[in-house]
Design an enzyme around this catalytic site. Structure first.
Site, mmCIF file in Angstrom:
data_model
loop_
_atom_site.group_PDB
_atom_site.id
_atom_site.type_symbol
_atom_site.label_atom_id
_atom_site.label_comp_id
_atom_site.label_asym_id
_atom_site.label_seq_id
_atom_site.Cartn_x
_atom_site.Cartn_y
_atom_site.Cartn_z
ATOM 1 N N GLU A 100 -7.526 1.482 11.825
ATOM 2 C CA GLU A 100 -7.267 0.208 11.700
ATOM 3 C C GLU A 100 -6.994 -0.449 13.215
ATOM 4 O OE1 GLU A 100 -5.578 -1.216 7.626
ATOM 5 O OE2 GLU A 100 -4.949 0.576 8.282
ATOM 6 N N GLU A 120 -6.792 5.252 1.820
ATOM 7 C CA GLU A 120 -5.808 4.745 1.133
ATOM 8 C C GLU A 120 -6.005 4.713 -0.305
ATOM 9 O OE1 GLU A 120 -5.571 2.871 5.387
ATOM 10 O OE2 GLU A 120 -6.985 3.386 3.902
#
Length: 245
Positions: A100, A120
C-alpha cells in the site's frame, strides 16, 4: 541506542528515504509512520527537491505489515500529495501495508526477487492503508479483487505483466536504477512536472471517499473474533477456523 526507523539522504535534487527496520521486514509501526510523515513534510517545505526515491533497508523486504489504519491513511495521503514524483524501489517482499505504501508512490521499480501481495484476508482483515482503492486504480477492479480476496503473493514479473509495477530490474541494480530514474525525473521542468502530477491525479477523483469507507471497513474487521483467530492461526502456523463474527 535504537536505529532510526527512516534514513534520509540527499543527492542533488533527489531525496532517498529508506525504511530502516530490516529485522522486522521494515514493518510500518507508529514510529516509522511518524518519521515518514516528518520526512514528507520536510520535502514539501524544502522547495528545491525535485524527486523522491523510497526503498527499504536490507535485501529481504521493502515493507510488510501494518496495524494503524487512520494514521497510515493520513501519512500515505501526504506522500501521494507531494508535488514531486515519488519512486518506490521494492528490494524484497512488499506485503500488506508495504504494498500500500508503494501504491501511494507515482512509479514502482521492483527487484526481480520482489514478491507483492495483500494477504490481510488470511488474518480476517482487509487492506487498511488504501489498498482496496489505489490497487484498483492501478490494475483494475477484477485483478484487485483477485489479489484482495485470495490474499496470495505474486512475483515481480507477474506484477509487471498486470501493470502493478513499472519496471523489473536485477536485484543488484535496483538502487542504481531507482536513483537514475529519480535523477531523470528531477531534471524535468519543475512546473510542468507538478502540473502533470496534479492533472493525472484527477483520474482518482473518488479516492478520498473510497479511503474513508476503507477505514470504517477495516475497523469493523479489526473488531471481529475472526481477526483474532486469523492472527493466532498465523502465529501457530495452522489453518484458521473462521466463525463469521
Amino acid at each position: 541506542m535504537a536505529a532510526e526507523p527512516l534514513l534520509v539522504e540527499r543527492a542533488g535534487a533527489v531525496v532517498t528515504l529508506t525504511l530502516n527496520r530490516p529485522e522486522a521486514r521494515n514493518a510500518l509501526d507508529t514510529e516509522t509512520l511518524r518519521a515518514l510523515a516528518r520526512a514528507v513534510r520536510d520535502v514539501r517545505r524544502a522547495g528545491d527537491v525535485r524527486s523522491v526515491v523510497l526503498t527499504g533497508a536490507g535485501d529481504k523486504a521493502f515493507s510488510a505489515g501494518h496495524a494503524y489504519s487512520r494514521l497510515g491513511h493520513e501519512v500515505f495521503a501526504r506522500l501521494e500529495e507531494l508535488d514531486v514524483p515519488v519512486v518506490a524501489a521494492l528490494n524484497g517482499v512488499a506485503l500488506g501495508g508495504g504494498l500500500e505504501l508503494a501504491l501511494a508512490c507515482d512509479l514502482i521499480v521492483a527487484s526481480e526477487r520482489a514478491r507483492l501481495g495483500q494477504p490481510e484476508i488470511n488474518l480476517g482483515l482487509i487492506p487498511g492503508f488504501g489498498g482496496t482503492q489505489r490497487l484498483a486504480l492501478r490494475i483494475g477492479l477484477a485483478r484487485t479483487r483477485e489479489l484482495v480476496y485470495l490474499g496470495h503473493m505474486i512475483t515481480a514479473e507477474e506484477s509487471y505483466r498486470i501493470g502493478l509495477v513499472n519496471r523489473v530490474v536485477p536485484a543488484d541494480r535496483l538502487r542504481a536504477e531507482a536513483a537514475e530514474l529519480g535523477a531523470t525525473l528531477a531534471a524535468k521542468a519543475p512546473v510542468a512536472m507538478r502540473q502533470a502530477k496534479r492533472a493525472t491525479a484527477f483520474s482518482a477523483a473518488g479516492l478520498a471517499a473510497g479511503c474513508r469507507y476503507e477505514i470504517e471497513a477495516f475497523g469493523l474487521t479489526f473488531a471481529t473474533e475472526d481477526r483474532s483467530e486469523g492472527l493466532n492461526a498465523f502465529r501457530e502456523k495452522r489453518a484458521p477456523v473462521w466463525k463469521g463474527r
